[in-house]
Design a protein around this motif. Structure first.
Motif, short mmCIF file in Angstrom:
data_model
loop_
_atom_site.label_atom_id
_atom_site.label_comp_id
_atom_site.label_asym_id
_atom_site.label_seq_id
_atom_site.Cartn_x
_atom_site.Cartn_y
_atom_site.Cartn_z
N GLU A 148 4.64 15.52 -0.59
CA GLU A 148 5.50 15.07 0.50
C GLU A 148 5.85 13.52 0.67
OE1 GLU A 148 3.86 16.78 4.11
OE2 GLU A 148 4.31 18.72 3.55
N ASP A 149 4.93 12.87 0.28
CA ASP A 149 5.06 11.45 0.22
C ASP A 149 6.25 10.96 -0.57
OD1 ASP A 149 3.08 10.70 2.26
OD2 ASP A 149 1.59 10.69 0.67
N ARG A 150 6.35 11.59 -1.87
CA ARG A 150 7.17 11.26 -3.11
C ARG A 150 8.46 12.01 -2.45
NH1 ARG A 150 3.14 13.53 -5.81
NH2 ARG A 150 1.82 12.22 -6.98
N LEU A 151 8.46 13.02 -1.95
CA LEU A 151 9.73 13.64 -1.54
C LEU A 151 10.77 12.73 -0.49
CD1 LEU A 151 11.76 16.08 -1.49
CD2 LEU A 151 10.36 16.97 -0.07
N LEU A 152 9.81 12.46 0.53
CA LEU A 152 10.49 11.53 1.62
C LEU A 152 10.89 10.01 1.08
CD1 LEU A 152 8.21 12.45 4.53
CD2 LEU A 152 10.31 13.11 4.39
N HIS A 153 10.05 9.54 0.27
CA HIS A 153 10.22 8.11 -0.61
C HIS A 153 11.40 8.42 -1.03
CE1 HIS A 153 9.82 4.43 -2.30
NE2 HIS A 153 10.11 4.96 -3.55
N PRO A 203 0.84 -1.37 0.00
CA PRO A 203 0.03 0.23 0.18
C PRO A 203 0.83 1.15 0.03
CG PRO A 203 0.17 -0.86 2.21
CD PRO A 203 0.80 -1.72 1.23
N PRO A 204 0.28 2.52 -0.36
CA PRO A 204 0.82 3.60 -0.38
C PRO A 204 1.11 4.05 1.10
CG PRO A 204 -1.16 4.09 -0.91
CD PRO A 204 -1.25 2.51 -0.86
N PRO A 205 2.00 5.31 1.20
CA PRO A 205 2.04 5.91 2.62
C PRO A 205 0.66 6.33 2.91
CG PRO A 205 3.89 6.31 1.36
CD PRO A 205 2.93 5.54 0.36
N VAL A 206 0.44 6.52 4.38
CA VAL A 206 -1.11 6.94 4.66
C VAL A 206 -0.96 7.80 6.01
CG1 VAL A 206 -2.25 4.91 3.76
CG2 VAL A 206 -1.35 4.83 5.83
N ARG A 207 -1.89 8.39 6.03
CA ARG A 207 -2.00 9.45 7.24
C ARG A 207 -2.71 8.74 8.41
NH1 ARG A 207 -0.07 11.10 3.64
NH2 ARG A 207 -1.80 10.49 2.34
N ALA A 208 -2.81 9.15 9.56
CA ALA A 208 -3.59 8.63 10.64
C ALA A 208 -5.01 8.14 10.40
CB ALA A 208 -3.43 9.59 11.79
N VAL A 231 17.04 2.53 -7.19
CA VAL A 231 16.09 3.03 -6.38
C VAL A 231 14.95 2.96 -7.55
CG1 VAL A 231 17.46 4.71 -5.48
CG2 VAL A 231 16.11 5.29 -7.51
N PHE A 232 13.51 2.89 -6.39
CA PHE A 232 12.27 2.81 -7.40
C PHE A 232 11.32 3.61 -7.04
CE2 PHE A 232 11.99 0.40 -3.44
CZ PHE A 232 10.78 0.71 -2.86
N PRO A 233 10.58 4.03 -7.98
CA PRO A 233 9.48 5.21 -7.67
C PRO A 233 8.41 4.42 -6.65
CG PRO A 233 9.09 4.18 -9.80
CD PRO A 233 10.21 3.49 -9.16
N LEU A 234 7.88 5.63 -6.14
CA LEU A 234 6.67 5.28 -5.12
C LEU A 234 5.59 4.89 -5.78
CD1 LEU A 234 5.81 5.48 -2.18
CD2 LEU A 234 5.14 7.78 -2.55
#
Length: 311
Positions: A56-61, A42-47, A81-84
């Motif tokens: 921001e998710d892409r930048l941190l990844h 799954p992709p990054p998620v918020r609470a 490296v792999f993209p999000l």
């Protein structure tokens, strides 16, 4: 890679999926280096509620990937490296299909799933790892994930624990990006574990179950005898008896129509938002710690990505 302990797990914790970027990165690394691959990452998620991938998710990844690549190189290994992954199947509404355009194009996403498996099969990291001699494979995994899953332990909401190493390149990359590795692991793991808790609360809610009964009757009138949307999805995505594209799309469109006519989609969204807010309040310290660490990491991520080519 991170592992869950086998002791002291509640039934809720046994079913909870720890789905944050912290766990996903290490799991992806293992898959990329030749371990068992997951086509459900799954992709990054918020609470409170998961949402689309953000800048921001892409930048941190990307920054975390850069640090991971550089660390593996210092240990004598190649890592690409792999993209999000922003696959639409990963961000589909989880309670019931409610997007007619998506259903018409992709059904339940069986074709997207096959494409994702093909990308995994062609992963250069997997091919690189497979070509390593046995002793070098062991060294690569140790370099990436440390020699044991010890070092960091967090108690999950609802009970149970997750352990992972505080050594290795995954840990080094996250420490370089987020600063306090222990704090990041604790906050991100606990917040990400809230996703399954929230979903369990939604599907157990009386309002959801009432609308589910109306949805079930609607589907039966359309010629489909499924107790839940999850059952319909499982049938559509069965690797044993695939429906075929036309039948898959027809089933998906029937689910979308019944999701609207029964009020299940709207009710699920309202109840999901409610439980998301409740969980955000219950675990406010974790939610705020995670967001604080993410915010502090953004300037570091920009500096990391400004230092050279991205792959």
């Amino acid at each position: 890679m991170p592992r869950r302990s086998s002791a002291h797990r509640s039934p809720l914790a046994m079913t909870a999926a720890v789905t944050g970027a912290t766990i996903a990165l290490a799991a992806t690394l293992l898959a990329g280096l030749g371990g068992p691959a997951s086509d459900e990452r799954p992709p990054p998620v918020r609470a409170g509620s998961p949402g689309p991938v953000t800048e921001e998710d892409r930048l941190l990844h990307d920054a975390e990937q850069r640090l991971l690549r550089d660390c593996m190189r210092r240990h004598g290994f190649t890592y690409r490296v792999f993209p999000l992954d922003e696959d639409t199947e990963a961000t589909a509404f989880v309670y019931v299909l409610d997007d007619a355009d998506r259903a018409r194009r992709h059904g339940y996403g069986s074709e997207l799933r096959r494409q994702r498996k093909a990308r995994t099969a062609s992963d250069p990291n997997r091919a690189y790892f497979a070509a390593l001699p046995a002793d070098r494979k062991a060294e690569a995994l140790a370099a990436a994930n440390g020699t044991s899953p010890d070092g960091l332990t967090v108690t999950l909401p609802g009970g149970g624990t997750v352990q992972r190493s505080d050594h290795g390149c995954v840990a080094e990359a996250q420490r370089g990006l987020f600063g306090d590795l222990g704090a990041w692991f604790r906050a991100s793991t606990r917040v990400d574990a809230l996703i399954q808790i929230r979903r369990s609360r939604v599907t157990a809610d009386a309002g959801y179950r009432e609308r589910l009964g109306v949805w079930r009757d609607c589907m039966r009138r359309a010629g489909y005898a499924f107790a839940t949307p999850a059952d319909a999805r499982a049938a559509a995505l069965s690797p044993v008896q695939p429906l075929g594209k036309d039948r898959e799309v027809a089933l998906a469109l029937a689910e979308v129509r019944c999701a609207g006519d029964s009020g299940l989609a709207r009710t699920a969204r309202d109840i999901d938002a409610h439980h998301g807010r409740v969980l955000d309040r219950e675990y406010r310290a974790d939610v705020e710690a995670r967001e604080r660490l993410r915010s502090a990491a953004l300037p570091r991520a920009r500096r990391i990505l400004g230092g050279g080519p991205r792959d």
